[in-house]
Design a protein around this motif. Structure first.
Motif, short mmCIF file in Angstrom:
data_model
loop_
_atom_site.label_atom_id
_atom_site.label_comp_id
_atom_site.label_asym_id
_atom_site.label_seq_id
_atom_site.Cartn_x
_atom_site.Cartn_y
_atom_site.Cartn_z
N ILE A 81 0.85 -1.20 0.00
CA ILE A 81 0.00 0.00 0.00
C ILE A 81 0.88 1.25 0.00
O ILE A 81 0.63 2.20 -0.74
CB ILE A 81 -0.97 -0.01 1.20
CG1 ILE A 81 -2.00 -1.13 1.02
CG2 ILE A 81 -1.67 1.35 1.35
CD1 ILE A 81 -2.85 -1.42 2.24
N TYR A 82 1.93 1.25 0.81
CA TYR A 82 2.86 2.38 0.82
C TYR A 82 3.57 2.50 -0.53
O TYR A 82 3.75 3.61 -1.04
CB TYR A 82 3.91 2.23 1.92
CG TYR A 82 3.43 2.68 3.28
CD1 TYR A 82 3.15 4.02 3.55
CD2 TYR A 82 3.27 1.77 4.32
CE1 TYR A 82 2.73 4.44 4.79
CE2 TYR A 82 2.85 2.18 5.57
CZ TYR A 82 2.57 3.51 5.80
OH TYR A 82 2.15 3.93 7.03
N GLU A 83 3.99 1.39 -1.08
CA GLU A 83 4.67 1.39 -2.38
C GLU A 83 3.77 2.02 -3.45
O GLU A 83 4.24 2.77 -4.31
CB GLU A 83 5.03 -0.04 -2.76
CG GLU A 83 5.74 -0.19 -4.08
CD GLU A 83 5.95 -1.66 -4.45
OE1 GLU A 83 5.69 -2.01 -5.61
OE2 GLU A 83 6.37 -2.44 -3.57
N LYS A 84 2.50 1.72 -3.38
CA LYS A 84 1.53 2.26 -4.34
C LYS A 84 1.04 3.66 -3.94
O LYS A 84 0.18 4.23 -4.61
CB LYS A 84 0.31 1.32 -4.47
CG LYS A 84 0.63 0.02 -5.15
CD LYS A 84 0.94 0.29 -6.58
CE LYS A 84 1.11 -0.93 -7.41
NZ LYS A 84 1.44 -0.62 -8.78
N LYS A 85 1.55 4.18 -2.83
CA LYS A 85 1.19 5.50 -2.32
C LYS A 85 -0.31 5.62 -2.07
O LYS A 85 -0.90 6.69 -2.22
CB LYS A 85 1.66 6.60 -3.26
CG LYS A 85 3.17 6.62 -3.43
CD LYS A 85 3.62 7.69 -4.38
CE LYS A 85 5.14 7.66 -4.48
NZ LYS A 85 5.65 8.62 -5.44
N GLY A 86 -0.94 4.50 -1.71
CA GLY A 86 -2.36 4.50 -1.42
C GLY A 86 -3.23 4.53 -2.66
O GLY A 86 -4.44 4.72 -2.57
N MET A 87 -2.63 4.34 -3.82
CA MET A 87 -3.38 4.39 -5.08
C MET A 87 -3.75 2.98 -5.51
O MET A 87 -3.33 2.49 -6.56
CB MET A 87 -2.54 5.10 -6.15
CG MET A 87 -2.25 6.56 -5.84
SD MET A 87 -3.74 7.57 -5.73
CE MET A 87 -4.32 7.49 -7.40
N ILE A 88 -4.53 2.32 -4.69
CA ILE A 88 -4.99 0.96 -4.98
C ILE A 88 -6.35 0.78 -4.31
O ILE A 88 -6.64 1.39 -3.29
CB ILE A 88 -3.97 -0.10 -4.48
CG1 ILE A 88 -4.39 -1.49 -4.94
CG2 ILE A 88 -3.77 -0.02 -2.98
CD1 ILE A 88 -3.31 -2.54 -4.77
#
Length: 181
Positions: A81-88
């Motif tokens: 989730i952090y890797e995707k910056k919350g964009m999931i």
């Protein structure tokens, strides 16, 4: 006052405290480390500089690490989730991890204190604030990049969480918000 921000699953691993039990609260050092708190507090007060205090905090946190730390499935999900910056979306996260929404919600509520959706939105919000504070792009472009379709939508959330105007992130003055984000 000094504080430490931890990853969501760290409070349980380090201090055997479920994040859900302390959500929206601060824990006193006494509750976390008991009778060692006064001595540690004195060491922090007697330190000559912020860097020395940081070194003391780092040493203290390293001492809290268990002999072997289990990197759980939930840690993998949180890191993603952090890797995707919350964009999931939660649905996509469940599909990627091959778990049911119910399973993920139970794990998140127990160890993180939020539902996966709430956590994702908070991570996205924090990354948005960090980018705005960085000032590397116009605010509206950053808002669009993070899925806020208009400024008023983001501002409602910003005022809800921080009770302040956006200039705490965009203004020239250094402040706690800019430091945190």
């Amino acid at each position: 006052h000094y504080g430490i921000a931890l990853k969501p699953t760290a409070t349980y691993k380090l201090f055997n405290i479920y994040l859900a039990d302390i959500q929206n609260d601060f824990l006193s050092l006494d509750k976390v480390i008991g009778n060692r708190a006064d001595e540690f507090r004195q060491q922090l007060l007697q330190a000559n500089s912020t860097e020395d205090r940081f070194d003391l905090l780092t040493e203290f946190m390293l001492q809290q690490l268990p002999p072997s730390t289990n990197y759980t499935h939930l840690d993998v999900v949180v890191d993603y989730i952090y890797e995707k910056k919350g964009m999931i979306k939660v649905k996509d996260l469940c599909q990627k991890e091959d778990v049911s929404r119910r399973y993920l919600e139970k794990k998140f509520k127990k160890f993180v204190g939020f539902t996966p959706g709430q956590f994702i939105r908070q991570v996205r919000f924090n990354f948005t604030c960090a980018m705005i504070a960085e000032g590397s792009a116009p605010v509206n472009k950053i808002l669009t990049e993070f899925g806020y379709h208009d400024r008023s939508h983001f501002m409602k959330k910003f005022k809800k969480y921080h009770g302040d105007d956006l200039d705490v992130l965009t203004g020239d003055k250094d402040n706690l918000f800019k430091t945190v984000f």
